[in-house]
Scaffold this active site. Structure first.
Site, PDB file in Angstrom:
ATOM      1  N   ILE A   1       0.842  -1.207   0.000  1.00  0.00           N
ATOM      2  CA  ILE A   1       0.000   0.000   0.000  1.00  0.00           C
ATOM      3  C   ILE A   1       0.872   1.249   0.000  1.00  0.00           C
ATOM      4  CG2 ILE A   1      -1.910   1.199   1.155  1.00  0.00           C
ATOM      5  CD1 ILE A   1      -2.588  -1.496   2.535  1.00  0.00           C
TER       6      ILE A   1
ATOM      7  N   THR B   1      -6.024  -0.501  11.125  1.00  0.00           N
ATOM      8  CA  THR B   1      -6.603  -1.745  10.622  1.00  0.00           C
ATOM      9  C   THR B   1      -7.939  -2.059  11.274  1.00  0.00           C
ATOM     10  OG1 THR B   1      -6.309  -4.150  10.712  1.00  0.00           O
ATOM     11  CG2 THR B   1      -5.125  -2.900  12.339  1.00  0.00           C
TER      12      THR B   1
ATOM     13  N   LYS C   1      -1.385  -2.036  16.691  1.00  0.00           N
ATOM     14  CA  LYS C   1      -1.887  -0.861  15.962  1.00  0.00           C
ATOM     15  C   LYS C   1      -2.721   0.027  16.878  1.00  0.00           C
ATOM     16  CE  LYS C   1      -0.393  -1.380  11.735  1.00  0.00           C
ATOM     17  NZ  LYS C   1       0.209  -0.353  10.896  1.00  0.00           N
TER      18      LYS C   1
ATOM     19  N   LEU D   1      13.512  -2.343   3.722  1.00  0.00           N
ATOM     20  CA  LEU D   1      13.443  -3.394   2.701  1.00  0.00           C
ATOM     21  C   LEU D   1      13.386  -4.793   3.304  1.00  0.00           C
ATOM     22  CD1 LEU D   1      15.819  -1.969  -0.086  1.00  0.00           C
ATOM     23  CD2 LEU D   1      13.339  -1.795   0.082  1.00  0.00           C
TER      24      LEU D   1
ATOM     25  N   TYR E   1      -1.308  -8.299  16.547  1.00  0.00           N
ATOM     26  CA  TYR E   1      -1.243  -7.306  15.473  1.00  0.00           C
ATOM     27  C   TYR E   1      -2.213  -6.152  15.752  1.00  0.00           C
ATOM     28  CZ  TYR E   1      -2.188  -5.183  10.936  1.00  0.00           C
ATOM     29  OH  TYR E   1      -2.400  -4.280   9.924  1.00  0.00           O
TER      30      TYR E   1
ATOM     31  N   PHE F   1     -10.229 -21.546   4.695  1.00  0.00           N
ATOM     32  CA  PHE F   1     -10.164 -21.708   6.149  1.00  0.00           C
ATOM     33  C   PHE F   1     -11.538 -21.522   6.788  1.00  0.00           C
ATOM     34  CE2 PHE F   1      -5.653 -19.951   5.499  1.00  0.00           C
ATOM     35  CZ  PHE F   1      -5.134 -21.228   5.337  1.00  0.00           C
TER      36      PHE F   1
ATOM     37  N   ASN G   1       8.492  -4.263  16.635  1.00  0.00           N
ATOM     38  CA  ASN G   1       8.568  -3.563  15.354  1.00  0.00           C
ATOM     39  C   ASN G   1       7.452  -2.532  15.181  1.00  0.00           C
ATOM     40  OD1 ASN G   1       9.925  -3.460  12.648  1.00  0.00           O
ATOM     41  ND2 ASN G   1       7.818  -3.823  12.021  1.00  0.00           N
TER      42      ASN G   1
ATOM     43  N   ARG H   1     -15.245 -10.821   3.993  1.00  0.00           N
ATOM     44  CA  ARG H   1     -14.351  -9.671   4.134  1.00  0.00           C
ATOM     45  C   ARG H   1     -14.760  -8.572   3.153  1.00  0.00           C
ATOM     46  NH1 ARG H   1     -13.432 -12.138   7.868  1.00  0.00           N
ATOM     47  NH2 ARG H   1     -11.494 -12.892   8.761  1.00  0.00           N
TER      48      ARG H   1
HETATM   49  N1  UDP Z   1      -8.275 -17.330   3.577  1.00  0.00           N
HETATM   50  C1  UDP Z   1      -8.490 -18.642   3.173  1.00  0.00           C
HETATM   51  N2  UDP Z   1      -7.449 -19.325   2.627  1.00  0.00           N
HETATM   52  C2  UDP Z   1      -6.215 -18.774   2.457  1.00  0.00           C
HETATM   53  C3  UDP Z   1      -6.006 -17.433   2.870  1.00  0.00           C
HETATM   54  C4  UDP Z   1      -7.061 -16.748   3.429  1.00  0.00           C
HETATM   55  O1  UDP Z   1      -9.586 -19.177   3.320  1.00  0.00           O
HETATM   56  O2  UDP Z   1      -5.303 -19.471   1.978  1.00  0.00           O
HETATM   57  C5  UDP Z   1      -9.390 -16.566   4.161  1.00  0.00           C
HETATM   58  C6  UDP Z   1      -9.083 -16.038   5.547  1.00  0.00           C
HETATM   59  O3  UDP Z   1      -9.375 -17.021   6.517  1.00  0.00           O
HETATM   60  C7  UDP Z   1      -9.997 -14.815   5.613  1.00  0.00           C
HETATM   61  C8  UDP Z   1     -10.027 -14.313   4.159  1.00  0.00           C
HETATM   62  O4  UDP Z   1      -9.610 -15.429   3.369  1.00  0.00           O
HETATM   63  O5  UDP Z   1     -11.307 -15.175   5.977  1.00  0.00           O
HETATM   64  C9  UDP Z   1      -9.066 -13.151   3.908  1.00  0.00           C
HETATM   65  O6  UDP Z   1      -7.814 -13.508   4.424  1.00  0.00           O
HETATM   66  P1  UDP Z   1      -6.494 -12.672   4.123  1.00  0.00           P
HETATM   67  O7  UDP Z   1      -5.349 -13.403   4.751  1.00  0.00           O
HETATM   68  O8  UDP Z   1      -6.400 -12.374   2.676  1.00  0.00           O
HETATM   69  O9  UDP Z   1      -6.731 -11.279   4.850  1.00  0.00           O
HETATM   70  P2  UDP Z   1      -7.067 -10.955   6.386  1.00  0.00           P
HETATM   71  O10 UDP Z   1      -8.585 -10.941   6.462  1.00  0.00           O
HETATM   72  O11 UDP Z   1      -6.440 -11.996   7.248  1.00  0.00           O
HETATM   73  O12 UDP Z   1      -6.474  -9.608   6.588  1.00  0.00           O
END
Ligand code: UDP
Length: 337
Positions: free
Chosen positions: A13, A118, A146, A34, A142, A209, A93, A222
């Site tokens: 970003i 966030t 923040k 970096l 995390y 997941f 960090n 999301r």
């Molecule tokens: N997700 C998933 N499989 C993956 C990576 C992410 O099902 O390999 C799901 C994750 O559990 C969440 C959504 O996708 O519900 C977005 O996850 P991401 O890691 O992209 O962003 P986050 O919401 O953690 O910031």
């Protein structure tokens, strides 16, 4: 036009925003160590300094020598899962170095400070969409790191009159510059890059997941916002800060949620390829639904996302992944926000 320090300006970003700032006429100084960012992502026309945000004397030197009066702070670790495994990394960090950075900036005369925050500061949502007034009860290190920085900035705002803004991002996605700047994390954990890596046969399948959430199709929801729309939002905030902002915190999301399965379906349409997947157990720390109530931002800034639907965001992400199947290709960088 003002001079602006962008921390983490070689990250995902950060680099897109630095580019927009330079285009808008700001003199941009990027500091990035970096460790996660990519030199290749640095835009034309910015001054780059390789260094650490916790290096107080370097920060002061940069602020003085470039006559910086505003800062956007992107540099951070940003993976929820990793923050459970290595909380100390996140507190050191993000929080400790962030506090050093803010102190150095205030001492050397910075007047405006924008924090990349966030949706993780809200924890498990009590209402959807989530307004900025939602209780701040993070569920992972995390989010705590923040929120800690938000508090520190609130304090400096009271005691030193620092103008502050906390931009609480939902899920940043997509690519910029016609697909030339995109997401490249190692290891990759984000859904959309993983989906397209699977489309490109770099992975066997996408592991979804959790299929047992209390959502229409059982998978987590999301709010995906295009990185270019996020970048534009930062510029609007910076411009408005000059006269003082009515609020400190702003949600940045589209205000519409998509489930993991919906993202998969749309992604297959976007790239025209079949993407195998398997539903597995939930990922620790994932809330079932995160959707922004973005009305505070849209009303105050007369802002609407240009990428208002998921398909356009995915087409843009695919442009990047198709042409950069190995990301920036240096094989050593990982997720910067
Ligand atoms: N997700 C998933 N499989 C993956 C990576 C992410 O099902 O390999 C799901 C994750 O559990 C969440 C959504 O996708 O519900 C977005 O996850 P991401 O890691 O992209 O962003 P986050 O919401 O953690 O910031």
């Amino acid at each position: 036009m003002s001079n602006i320090l962008v921390t983490g300006g070689a990250g995902y970003i950060g680099s897109v925003t630095a580019r927009e700032l330079a285009r808008a006429g700001y003199r941009v100084v990027v500091i990035d160590n970096l460790s996660k960012g990519h030199r290749e992502a640095l835009p034309e026309g910015v001054t780059f300094v390789e260094g650490d945000i916790g290096d107080v004397s370097l920060i002061k030197k940069l602020v003085w020598s470039y006559d910086v009066d505003r800062v956007i702070h992107f540099a951070a670790y940003s993976l929820v899962g990793e923050s459970f495994e290595k909380p100390e990394l996140y507190f050191e960090n993000n929080l400790i170095k962030g506090v050093r950075l803010i102190g150095a900036c205030v001492e050397s005369g910075v007047r405006h400070f924008v924090l990349s925050s966030t949706a993780a500061v809200y924890g498990d949502p009590l209402e959807i969409p989530i307004p900025e007034s939602h209780p701040l009860t993070p569920k992972n290190p995390y989010g705590f790191s923040k929120l800690g920085l938000e508090d520190v900035l609130r304090s400096y705002s009271q005691t030193h009159g620092l103008n502050v803004a906390f931009l609480r991002y939902f899920n940043a996605a997509g690519a910029a510059s016609g697909g030339m700047i995109g997401e490249d994390h190692a290891p990759e954990t984000h859904l959309i890059p993983i989906i397209f890596q699977t489309a490109l046969k770099k992975r066997e399948k996408v592991y979804v997941f959790g299929g047992d959430y209390d959502t229409p199709d059982g998978t987590a929801i999301r709010d995906y916002i295009h990185v270019q729309d996020l970048a534009r939002a930062h510029i609007l905030v910076l411009e408005a800060m000059e006269n003082g902002l009515p609020h400190e915190a702003y949600n940045l999301g589209v205000g519409r949620g998509y489930s993991v399965l919906e993202v998969l379906t749309e992604a297959q349409e976007a790239c025209g390829l079949t993407i195998p997947y398997e539903i597995v157990g939930r990922r620790v720390g994932d809330p079932p639904v995160l959707v922004a109530d973005n009305r505070r931002f849209t009303r105050e800034f007369d802002w609407q996302p240009e990428y208002g639907n998921l398909r356009d965001i995915l087409v843009s992400a695919w442009q990047w992944h198709r042409v950069h199947p190995d990301g920036y290709g240096n094989g050593e960088s990982h997720g910067a926000i």
